[in-house]
Every structure is written in C-alpha cells, then in structure tokens.
Motif scaffolding. Structure first.
Motif, PDB file in Angstrom:
ATOM      1  N   MET A   1       0.814  -1.192   0.000  1.00 52.39           N
ATOM      2  CA  MET A   1       0.000   0.000   0.000  1.00 52.39           C
ATOM      3  C   MET A   1       0.863   1.265   0.000  1.00 52.39           C
ATOM      4  O   MET A   1       0.603   2.179  -0.713  1.00 52.39           O
ATOM      5  CB  MET A   1      -0.930   0.001   1.206  1.00 52.39           C
ATOM      6  CG  MET A   1      -1.783   1.240   1.283  1.00 52.39           C
ATOM      7  SD  MET A   1      -2.968   1.132   2.625  1.00 52.39           S
ATOM      8  CE  MET A   1      -3.799   2.666   2.379  1.00 52.39           C
ATOM      9  N   ALA A   2       1.902   1.303   0.823  1.00 45.59           N
ATOM     10  CA  ALA A   2       2.728   2.501   0.930  1.00 45.59           C
ATOM     11  C   ALA A   2       4.200   2.123   0.882  1.00 45.59           C
ATOM     12  O   ALA A   2       4.606   1.087   1.379  1.00 45.59           O
ATOM     13  CB  ALA A   2       2.426   3.224   2.230  1.00 45.59           C
ATOM     14  N   THR A   3       4.989   3.022   0.306  1.00 48.71           N
ATOM     15  CA  THR A   3       6.432   2.865   0.267  1.00 48.71           C
ATOM     16  C   THR A   3       7.036   3.921   1.176  1.00 48.71           C
ATOM     17  O   THR A   3       6.783   5.120   1.000  1.00 48.71           O
ATOM     18  CB  THR A   3       6.964   3.047  -1.168  1.00 48.71           C
ATOM     19  OG1 THR A   3       6.287   2.151  -2.032  1.00 48.71           O
ATOM     20  CG2 THR A   3       8.452   2.819  -1.227  1.00 48.71           C
ATOM     21  N   LYS A   4       7.822   3.477   2.150  1.00 51.29           N
ATOM     22  CA  LYS A   4       8.434   4.415   3.093  1.00 51.29           C
ATOM     23  C   LYS A   4       9.484   5.268   2.400  1.00 51.29           C
ATOM     24  O   LYS A   4      10.318   4.778   1.665  1.00 51.29           O
ATOM     25  CB  LYS A   4       9.090   3.658   4.238  1.00 51.29           C
ATOM     26  CG  LYS A   4       8.106   2.995   5.154  1.00 51.29           C
ATOM     27  CD  LYS A   4       8.238   3.598   6.529  1.00 51.29           C
ATOM     28  CE  LYS A   4       7.438   2.788   7.513  1.00 51.29           C
ATOM     29  NZ  LYS A   4       6.205   3.413   7.862  1.00 51.29           N
ATOM     30  N   LYS A   5       9.438   6.578   2.674  1.00 49.04           N
ATOM     31  CA  LYS A   5      10.449   7.495   2.174  1.00 49.04           C
ATOM     32  C   LYS A   5      11.409   7.917   3.276  1.00 49.04           C
ATOM     33  O   LYS A   5      12.520   8.347   2.990  1.00 49.04           O
ATOM     34  CB  LYS A   5       9.790   8.734   1.561  1.00 49.04           C
ATOM     35  CG  LYS A   5       9.046   8.437   0.272  1.00 49.04           C
ATOM     36  CD  LYS A   5       8.536   9.696  -0.358  1.00 49.04           C
ATOM     37  CE  LYS A   5       9.675  10.380  -1.072  1.00 49.04           C
ATOM     38  NZ  LYS A   5       9.267  11.522  -1.875  1.00 49.04           N
ATOM     39  N   THR A   6      10.946   7.816   4.549  1.00 50.85           N
ATOM     40  CA  THR A   6      11.782   8.207   5.679  1.00 50.85           C
ATOM     41  C   THR A   6      11.619   7.198   6.816  1.00 50.85           C
ATOM     42  O   THR A   6      10.667   6.437   6.847  1.00 50.85           O
ATOM     43  CB  THR A   6      11.387   9.592   6.238  1.00 50.85           C
ATOM     44  OG1 THR A   6      10.087   9.506   6.836  1.00 50.85           O
ATOM     45  CG2 THR A   6      11.401  10.663   5.163  1.00 50.85           C
ATOM     46  N   SER A   7      12.552   7.256   7.722  1.00 50.31           N
ATOM     47  CA  SER A   7      12.388   6.538   8.986  1.00 50.31           C
ATOM     48  C   SER A   7      11.417   7.333   9.848  1.00 50.31           C
ATOM     49  O   SER A   7      11.043   8.459   9.510  1.00 50.31           O
ATOM     50  CB  SER A   7      13.730   6.426   9.710  1.00 50.31           C
ATOM     51  OG  SER A   7      14.625   5.656   8.957  1.00 50.31           O
ATOM     52  N   ARG A 123      -1.977   5.660  10.594  1.00 45.31           N
ATOM     53  CA  ARG A 123      -3.050   6.502  10.075  1.00 45.31           C
ATOM     54  C   ARG A 123      -2.421   7.409   9.021  1.00 45.31           C
ATOM     55  O   ARG A 123      -1.475   8.130   9.299  1.00 45.31           O
ATOM     56  CB  ARG A 123      -3.638   7.313  11.223  1.00 45.31           C
ATOM     57  CG  ARG A 123      -4.464   8.511  10.846  1.00 45.31           C
ATOM     58  CD  ARG A 123      -5.803   8.098  10.258  1.00 45.31           C
ATOM     59  NE  ARG A 123      -6.574   9.241   9.865  1.00 45.31           N
ATOM     60  CZ  ARG A 123      -7.507   9.792  10.600  1.00 45.31           C
ATOM     61  NH1 ARG A 123      -7.774   9.316  11.782  1.00 45.31           N
ATOM     62  NH2 ARG A 123      -8.169  10.839  10.154  1.00 45.31           N
ATOM     63  N   TYR A 124      -2.925   7.351   7.796  1.00 47.36           N
ATOM     64  CA  TYR A 124      -2.380   8.163   6.710  1.00 47.36           C
ATOM     65  C   TYR A 124      -3.078   9.513   6.682  1.00 47.36           C
ATOM     66  O   TYR A 124      -4.305   9.583   6.689  1.00 47.36           O
ATOM     67  CB  TYR A 124      -2.534   7.455   5.370  1.00 47.36           C
ATOM     68  CG  TYR A 124      -1.757   6.162   5.298  1.00 47.36           C
ATOM     69  CD1 TYR A 124      -0.381   6.173   5.131  1.00 47.36           C
ATOM     70  CD2 TYR A 124      -2.394   4.941   5.431  1.00 47.36           C
ATOM     71  CE1 TYR A 124       0.340   4.996   5.094  1.00 47.36           C
ATOM     72  CE2 TYR A 124      -1.684   3.757   5.391  1.00 47.36           C
ATOM     73  CZ  TYR A 124      -0.316   3.794   5.217  1.00 47.36           C
ATOM     74  OH  TYR A 124       0.390   2.620   5.188  1.00 47.36           O
ATOM     75  N   VAL A 125      -2.283  10.571   6.632  1.00 49.68           N
ATOM     76  CA  VAL A 125      -2.810  11.929   6.588  1.00 49.68           C
ATOM     77  C   VAL A 125      -2.335  12.580   5.303  1.00 49.68           C
ATOM     78  O   VAL A 125      -1.134  12.605   5.018  1.00 49.68           O
ATOM     79  CB  VAL A 125      -2.333  12.750   7.813  1.00 49.68           C
ATOM     80  CG1 VAL A 125      -2.808  14.184   7.719  1.00 49.68           C
ATOM     81  CG2 VAL A 125      -2.807  12.106   9.102  1.00 49.68           C
ATOM     82  N   ILE A 155       7.206   9.596   6.456  1.00 47.95           N
ATOM     83  CA  ILE A 155       6.670  10.020   5.157  1.00 47.95           C
ATOM     84  C   ILE A 155       6.630   8.805   4.247  1.00 47.95           C
ATOM     85  O   ILE A 155       7.585   8.034   4.185  1.00 47.95           O
ATOM     86  CB  ILE A 155       7.543  11.131   4.540  1.00 47.95           C
ATOM     87  CG1 ILE A 155       7.552  12.358   5.460  1.00 47.95           C
ATOM     88  CG2 ILE A 155       7.033  11.504   3.154  1.00 47.95           C
ATOM     89  CD1 ILE A 155       8.518  13.434   5.035  1.00 47.95           C
ATOM     90  N   VAL A 156       5.502   8.651   3.557  1.00 47.44           N
ATOM     91  CA  VAL A 156       5.323   7.511   2.656  1.00 47.44           C
ATOM     92  C   VAL A 156       4.807   7.999   1.306  1.00 47.44           C
ATOM     93  O   VAL A 156       4.225   9.074   1.194  1.00 47.44           O
ATOM     94  CB  VAL A 156       4.328   6.476   3.232  1.00 47.44           C
ATOM     95  CG1 VAL A 156       4.859   5.872   4.514  1.00 47.44           C
ATOM     96  CG2 VAL A 156       2.964   7.085   3.457  1.00 47.44           C
ATOM     97  N   THR A 157       5.040   7.189   0.286  1.00 50.95           N
ATOM     98  CA  THR A 157       4.441   7.412  -1.025  1.00 50.95           C
ATOM     99  C   THR A 157       3.376   6.348  -1.218  1.00 50.95           C
ATOM    100  O   THR A 157       3.641   5.153  -1.078  1.00 50.95           O
ATOM    101  CB  THR A 157       5.494   7.306  -2.151  1.00 50.95           C
ATOM    102  OG1 THR A 157       6.504   8.303  -1.920  1.00 50.95           O
ATOM    103  CG2 THR A 157       4.865   7.531  -3.511  1.00 50.95           C
ATOM    104  N   LEU A 158       2.185   6.792  -1.517  1.00 50.15           N
ATOM    105  CA  LEU A 158       1.054   5.887  -1.703  1.00 50.15           C
ATOM    106  C   LEU A 158       0.844   5.607  -3.178  1.00 50.15           C
ATOM    107  O   LEU A 158       1.183   6.434  -4.037  1.00 50.15           O
ATOM    108  CB  LEU A 158      -0.219   6.511  -1.126  1.00 50.15           C
ATOM    109  CG  LEU A 158      -0.220   6.773   0.379  1.00 50.15           C
ATOM    110  CD1 LEU A 158      -1.423   7.619   0.764  1.00 50.15           C
ATOM    111  CD2 LEU A 158      -0.224   5.467   1.139  1.00 50.15           C
ATOM    112  N   GLY A 159       0.268   4.461  -3.472  1.00 55.76           N
ATOM    113  CA  GLY A 159      -0.150   4.177  -4.836  1.00 55.76           C
ATOM    114  C   GLY A 159      -1.261   5.132  -5.226  1.00 55.76           C
ATOM    115  O   GLY A 159      -1.940   5.703  -4.377  1.00 55.76           O
ATOM    116  N   ALA A 160      -1.478   5.321  -6.534  1.00 57.56           N
ATOM    117  CA  ALA A 160      -2.475   6.284  -7.016  1.00 57.56           C
ATOM    118  C   ALA A 160      -3.869   5.989  -6.466  1.00 57.56           C
ATOM    119  O   ALA A 160      -4.576   6.889  -6.010  1.00 57.56           O
ATOM    120  CB  ALA A 160      -2.498   6.292  -8.544  1.00 57.56           C
ATOM    121  N   LYS A 161      -4.275   4.728  -6.478  1.00 52.16           N
ATOM    122  CA  LYS A 161      -5.607   4.360  -5.989  1.00 52.16           C
ATOM    123  C   LYS A 161      -5.722   4.568  -4.484  1.00 52.16           C
ATOM    124  O   LYS A 161      -6.746   5.041  -3.996  1.00 52.16           O
ATOM    125  CB  LYS A 161      -5.928   2.907  -6.351  1.00 52.16           C
ATOM    126  CG  LYS A 161      -6.134   2.693  -7.828  1.00 52.16           C
ATOM    127  CD  LYS A 161      -6.437   1.243  -8.135  1.00 52.16           C
ATOM    128  CE  LYS A 161      -6.587   1.036  -9.628  1.00 52.16           C
ATOM    129  NZ  LYS A 161      -6.850  -0.370  -9.947  1.00 52.16           N
TER     130      LYS A 161
END
Length: 175
Positions: A1-7, A123-125, A155-161
C-alpha cells in the motif's frame, strides 16, 4: 500500500489552556511533508500527550486546584472544536482528570493512539495540517495547563488508488 520514504521521526507542538471552559487551539504544519503531486502522505504511527502545569517545575494538580478535567484531541480536519469519537477526522485524543483529593488519572479515551508496529500500520494523513483542540473544566487563577503533543510519523508514497481513496475519504469526512 505505501512505500516508506523516511524513517520514523517526531513532530511536537504545545497547546496552552489558560481559561476554564474555553477551547484552545494549535496546529502542526504538514506542508513540508505532504505532497499531492507525488502522492506523498504522512503516516502517523502513534501520538503521545504530555500534561504539564504553568511551568515545567510545577505539579500539574496545582493548575487544577480542585476537581477538573482536561481534554485534548488531534484531528486532520479543522472542526472548530472538540469532536465525537466517531468523527473520521479524529487522529488521537486524551483526557486528564483530577478529583477533589488531587488524584490524577489519565486515559486515551479508549481510542487507538498507537497504531501498531508493522510497516503498514498507521493513520495516513494527506491534509496539510493537524489540528489540536483542548478544553479544561477547571483551571486555577493565574495558572495554565500545557499539553505537549508528540506525533511519531514517517513520510510515505502511496499508490495512485490508495492516495485517491484517502483523499476522497478525507474530503467526505469534511461534510
């Protein structure tokens, strides 16, 4: 679902409540962490609340001087005040109670302020602010209750959906 960009890192903000029965407000700016174009979101792992009196050296019960309760909530939408626990904008909440015998008791309103230890737990904001609201039923004269809110996040990068679903949910919760 999400790819981590930071710790994981910690964001902090202090809310000062210095009047009885009047809601106090503060914000945590997320503009540097959330990027709609890159589908970048803030993943909240846990939220801690630290209650202190007028000064760091003063005992918290001195600020109450009797039976009182202090409530604090963190939301990802500006509701303009405290919300019910079923509000989708609610991220975390806490209560500190003081009874007439100066017995302190705190609780997290049975709300999950700790979202788990897995990499996908949280929780994603996607909004650019976290809103902090506080209210105390009793504050002694010339005293204040200071509540420090510590948000552990990454910080995470989410898929488009996924990003679209969270953005729609957040917008729908605003109505």
């Amino acid at each position: 679902m999400a790819t981590k960009k930071t710790s994981m890192f910690t964001l902090t903000e202090r809310l000062t409540i210095d009047a009885t029965g009047v809601q106090s407000f503060a914000t945590i700016d997320l503009g540097s962490y959330v990027d709609v174009g890159d589908r970048q979101a803030l993943q909240v792992h846990s939220v801690d609340f630290i209650f202190q009196a007028t000064t760091p050296q003063e005992a918290i019960w001195v600020a109450f001087q009797g039976a009182g309760s202090c409530k604090v909530q963190v939301t990802d939408l500006n509701r303009g005040g405290l919300v019910f626990a079923n509000d989708r904008a609610l991220v975390a909440s806490a209560v500190l109670d003081n009874d007439p015998d100066a017995f302190l008791q705190n609780s997290t309103d049975l709300y999950p302020d700790n979202y788990g230890k897995g990499s996908d737990d949280g929780r994603y904001v996607v909004n650019d602010q976290l809103y902090i609201t506080g209210l105390s039923t009793l504050i002694a004269a010339d005293k204040a209750i200071n509540v420090t809110v510590r948000v552990n996040a990454s910080i995470v990068t989410l898929g488009a959906k996924d990003f679209m679903a969270i953005a729609i949910q957040s917008t729908a919760a605003d109505n």
